[in-house]
Motif scaffolding. Structure first.
Motif, PDB file in Angstrom:
ATOM      1  N   MET A   1      15.261  17.942  48.568  1.00 26.94           N
ATOM      2  CA  MET A   1      16.308  18.418  49.840  1.00 26.94           C
ATOM      3  C   MET A   1      16.827  20.172  49.248  1.00 26.94           C
ATOM      4  N   SER A   2      17.285  21.309  49.788  1.00 27.93           N
ATOM      5  CA  SER A   2      17.492  22.104  49.429  1.00 27.93           C
ATOM      6  C   SER A   2      18.778  22.114  49.026  1.00 27.93           C
ATOM      7  N   ILE A   3      19.879  23.082  47.910  1.00 27.97           N
ATOM      8  CA  ILE A   3      20.882  23.379  47.505  1.00 27.97           C
ATOM      9  C   ILE A   3      21.368  23.217  49.079  1.00 27.97           C
ATOM     10  N   ALA A   4      21.543  23.833  50.202  1.00 28.76           N
ATOM     11  CA  ALA A   4      22.299  24.143  50.842  1.00 28.76           C
ATOM     12  C   ALA A   4      22.344  22.941  51.681  1.00 28.76           C
ATOM     13  N   SER A   5      21.214  22.064  52.116  1.00 31.70           N
ATOM     14  CA  SER A   5      21.354  21.150  52.649  1.00 31.70           C
ATOM     15  C   SER A   5      22.063  19.227  51.492  1.00 31.70           C
ATOM     16  N   ASP A   6      22.084  19.722  50.322  1.00 32.49           N
ATOM     17  CA  ASP A   6      23.063  18.733  49.571  1.00 32.49           C
ATOM     18  C   ASP A   6      24.421  19.208  49.752  1.00 32.49           C
ATOM     19  N   ALA A   7      24.234  20.408  49.528  1.00 38.82           N
ATOM     20  CA  ALA A   7      25.773  21.034  49.450  1.00 38.82           C
ATOM     21  C   ALA A   7      26.469  19.968  51.517  1.00 38.82           C
ATOM     22  N   LYS A   8      26.107  20.558  52.192  1.00 37.91           N
ATOM     23  CA  LYS A   8      26.121  20.410  53.804  1.00 37.91           C
ATOM     24  C   LYS A   8      26.844  18.803  53.406  1.00 37.91           C
ATOM     25  N   GLU A   9      25.523  17.928  52.949  1.00 41.72           N
ATOM     26  CA  GLU A   9      25.990  16.560  52.567  1.00 41.72           C
ATOM     27  C   GLU A   9      27.176  16.126  51.736  1.00 41.72           C
ATOM     28  N   MET A  10      27.748  16.931  51.130  1.00 42.32           N
ATOM     29  CA  MET A  10      29.370  16.807  50.328  1.00 42.32           C
ATOM     30  C   MET A  10      30.370  17.334  51.120  1.00 42.32           C
ATOM     31  N   GLN A  11      30.203  17.865  52.263  1.00 43.59           N
ATOM     32  CA  GLN A  11      30.972  18.749  52.820  1.00 43.59           C
ATOM     33  C   GLN A  11      32.622  18.082  53.109  1.00 43.59           C
ATOM     34  N   GLY A  12      32.726  16.557  53.544  1.00 42.03           N
ATOM     35  CA  GLY A  12      33.780  15.919  53.642  1.00 42.03           C
ATOM     36  C   GLY A  12      34.232  15.625  52.544  1.00 42.03           C
ATOM     37  N   GLU A  13      33.131  15.084  51.215  1.00 44.49           N
ATOM     38  CA  GLU A  13      33.673  15.334  50.108  1.00 44.49           C
ATOM     39  C   GLU A  13      34.884  16.304  49.001  1.00 44.49           C
ATOM     40  N   ILE A  14      33.861  17.431  49.339  1.00 44.60           N
ATOM     41  CA  ILE A  14      34.251  19.153  48.465  1.00 44.60           C
ATOM     42  C   ILE A  14      35.874  19.048  49.864  1.00 44.60           C
ATOM     43  N   ALA A  15      36.078  18.372  50.989  1.00 40.44           N
ATOM     44  CA  ALA A  15      37.390  19.228  51.719  1.00 40.44           C
ATOM     45  C   ALA A  15      38.162  17.885  51.686  1.00 40.44           C
ATOM     46  N   ARG A  16      38.119  16.710  51.039  1.00 39.57           N
ATOM     47  CA  ARG A  16      38.766  16.137  50.759  1.00 39.57           C
ATOM     48  C   ARG A  16      39.326  16.586  49.260  1.00 39.57           C
ATOM     49  N   PHE A  17      39.147  17.302  48.398  1.00 45.50           N
ATOM     50  CA  PHE A  17      39.290  17.263  47.337  1.00 45.50           C
ATOM     51  C   PHE A  17      40.069  18.466  47.569  1.00 45.50           C
ATOM     52  N   ARG A  18      39.920  19.488  48.424  1.00 49.80           N
ATOM     53  CA  ARG A  18      40.049  20.358  48.495  1.00 49.80           C
ATOM     54  C   ARG A  18      41.688  20.366  49.134  1.00 49.80           C
ATOM     55  N   HIS A  19      41.971  19.453  50.037  1.00 49.97           N
ATOM     56  CA  HIS A  19      42.993  19.137  50.956  1.00 49.97           C
ATOM     57  C   HIS A  19      44.055  18.026  49.411  1.00 49.97           C
ATOM     58  N   GLU A  20      43.779  17.477  48.597  1.00 48.98           N
ATOM     59  CA  GLU A  20      44.168  17.179  47.553  1.00 48.98           C
ATOM     60  C   GLU A  20      45.220  18.289  46.771  1.00 48.98           C
ATOM     61  N   LEU A  21      44.319  19.078  46.765  1.00 54.76           N
ATOM     62  CA  LEU A  21      44.528  20.346  45.701  1.00 54.76           C
ATOM     63  C   LEU A  21      45.736  21.180  46.920  1.00 54.76           C
ATOM     64  N   HIS A  22      45.758  21.246  47.355  1.00 53.28           N
ATOM     65  CA  HIS A  22      46.308  21.891  49.153  1.00 53.28           C
ATOM     66  C   HIS A  22      48.113  20.895  48.752  1.00 53.28           C
ATOM     67  N   GLN A  23      47.398  19.883  48.830  1.00 55.04           N
ATOM     68  CA  GLN A  23      48.821  19.671  48.873  1.00 55.04           C
ATOM     69  C   GLN A  23      49.541  19.125  47.816  1.00 55.04           C
ATOM     70  N   GLU A  24      49.579  19.689  46.090  1.00 53.04           N
ATOM     71  CA  GLU A  24      49.723  19.683  45.662  1.00 53.04           C
ATOM     72  C   GLU A  24      50.223  21.363  44.675  1.00 53.04           C
ATOM     73  N   PRO A  25      49.972  22.408  45.244  1.00 60.77           N
ATOM     74  CA  PRO A  25      50.456  23.358  44.589  1.00 60.77           C
ATOM     75  C   PRO A  25      50.828  23.957  43.134  1.00 60.77           C
ATOM     76  N   GLU A  26      49.753  24.747  42.356  1.00 61.97           N
ATOM     77  CA  GLU A  26      51.594  24.715  40.862  1.00 61.97           C
ATOM     78  C   GLU A  26      50.807  26.504  40.597  1.00 61.97           C
ATOM     79  N   ILE A  27      52.084  26.113  40.731  1.00 65.56           N
ATOM     80  CA  ILE A  27      52.017  27.952  39.857  1.00 65.56           C
ATOM     81  C   ILE A  27      51.697  28.359  38.333  1.00 65.56           C
ATOM     82  N   GLY A  28      51.603  29.606  37.761  1.00 65.11           N
ATOM     83  CA  GLY A  28      51.058  29.887  36.488  1.00 65.11           C
ATOM     84  C   GLY A  28      50.022  29.664  35.910  1.00 65.11           C
ATOM     85  N   LEU A  29      50.398  29.771  34.782  1.00 64.98           N
ATOM     86  CA  LEU A  29      49.743  28.748  33.832  1.00 64.98           C
ATOM     87  C   LEU A  29      49.140  27.566  33.436  1.00 64.98           C
ATOM     88  N   ASP A  30      50.635  26.680  33.231  1.00 62.12           N
ATOM     89  CA  ASP A  30      50.574  25.453  33.677  1.00 62.12           C
ATOM     90  C   ASP A  30      49.889  24.334  34.985  1.00 62.12           C
TER      91      ASP A  30
END
Length: 406
Positions: A1-30
């Motif tokens: 399978m191509s990289i693009a199609s493999d990435a599409k298969e991961m869309q849900g997983e990537i989005a869930r990770f993005r939501h986890e990050l979005h809910q707990e933003p941190e500022i600066g270097l730490d």
């Protein structure tokens, strides 16, 4: 399978990770919680992990297993910034920030999740890589020079030698229609400097300004005079942007304060204009202060250099984008934008380029949608798999050409 199609298969997983990050933003270097999430995403993958000493950065090196014909094994760097902003979120999305006064208002949560997705895609292709990939998960882009910290700690040489090429990506909540990739060879983004001014006077009663030395009127004159100076001392075809974002003085309407202060951001697109601003501004402000019988303290702080992309590496990225997504998904900016980036420090050291990607929500007018840094800035998850695929293909294709001796 191509990289693009493999990435599409991961869309849900990537989005869930993005939501986890979005809910707990941190500022600066730490960014300890963000670093922990990134390490969890990389857990079990064949990366050599190095953590930052002065920051909570993560550097991950993937050793390719395929043979190469070049005299040295090539290496390519991919960068994602991880920090949020001191902004109270007003988007109303289901996964809104849970941290009061902090928000991923610039889309760095998308960058981090896309690069984490690319980490998996690249690991699956390890045996096909005739070179190494360095993943740069960077804190402190928003005014803390996280890239500078990571460069000083050796990220560009993390593979055991200097990387041959570097690629970064940035999403936008405005400017371009949904899903559009944007490039520009040469100067792509402005340099950024900070101006901190304190006007020193003598306090007194508001009814008797002649018996005091009023710093407020002098500060007001300075703010206006800076704009006039730009129109009269700088070439309009080499633009300069100066915006005063802080102006403070006094405690009561009938009291002349001892001092007044203001802060400004300065954006320039050439070294000549940047150097000129560093001398012209103190001269102007000191002259105004002297005319009013006052003193002024001028602190001009150099921050980020211009983001200058390599022409060949930009062409490489454009070809990859066109091959993967079609010519209609690619735009080349005619002019730079006045935002600034500390990825400029990476591009000053090694050839590379920076790619914009519109995450304007589908169906929303990109000409009126809230721009990055707004508490209402909203980014569409739909572009996540495309970003992860582009990160991956940039590394795979560039390593292939470098390994072939091209």
């Amino acid at each position: 399978m191509s990289i693009a199609s493999d990435a599409k298969e991961m869309q849900g997983e990537i989005a869930r990770f993005r939501h986890e990050l979005h809910q707990e933003p941190e500022i600066g270097l730490d960014l300890p919680r963000t670093q922990e999430k990134v390490l969890k995403a990389l857990d079990g993958l064949p990366y050599e992990i190095t953590l930052g000493e002065s920051t909570t950065s993560v550097t991950a090196v993937l050793r390719g297993g395929a043979p190469h014909a070049s005299t040295r094994k090539p290496a390519v760097l991919l960068r994602a910034d991880m920090d949020g902003l001191p902004v109270q979120e007003r988007t109303g999305v289901e996964f809104s920030s849970k941290i009061d006064g902090a928000m991923h208002a610039c889309g760095h949560d998308l960058h981090t999740s896309m690069l984490a997705g690319a980490a998996t895609l690249l690991a699956e292709r390890r045996d096909q890589l005739a070179g190494d990939v360095v993943l740069m998960f960077q804190p402190g882009e928003e005014g803390f020079d996280g890239a500078g910290h990571m460069i000083r700690e050796g990220v560009l040489d993390a593979a055991g030698r200097r990387v041959d090429a570097a690629y970064g990506m940035h999403v936008f909540s405005s400017l371009e229609p949904y899903g559009q990739f944007c490039t520009k060879p040469g100067v792509m983004m402005s340099a950024s400097d900070g101006l901190f001014v304190t006007v020193l006077g003598a306090g007194g009663h508001g009814s008797a300004p002649h018996a005091a030395k009023d710093p407020v009127t002098a500060a007001a004159e300075m703010v206006t005079a800076l704009q006039v100076m730009i129109t009269r001392q700088f070439n309009m075809f080499d633009p300069v942007v100066l915006t005063v974002g802080v102006l403070q003085a006094g405690t009561k309407r009938n009291v002349i304060p001892e001092s007044a202060r203001f802060e400004a951001t300065i954006r320039t697109f050439s070294e000549a204009s940047r150097d000129r601003m560093m001398t012209a501004i103190p001269q102007l402000l000191q002259g105004i202060a002297s005319a009013h019988g006052l003193e002024v303290d001028v602190d001009y702080r150099g921050e980020y250099p211009m983001t200058v992309t390599d022409e060949d590496e930009t062409h490489t990225a454009e070809n990859v984008i066109s091959d993967m997504f079609g010519d209609s998904r690619l735009s080349r900016w005619a002019t730079p934008i006045s935002g600034s980036e500390d990825f400029s420090r990476v591009l000053a050291e090694v050839p590379g380029t920076f790619v914009g990607l519109s995450a304007v929500p589908r169906g929303v007018d990109h000409t009126t949608s809230p721009f990055n840094h707004s508490p209402y800035a909203t980014f569409d998850d739909g572009i996540l798999s495309d970003g992860a695929a582009l990160y991956t293909e940039l590394a795979v294709s560039r390593i292939a050409t470098l390994a072939a001796g091209n």
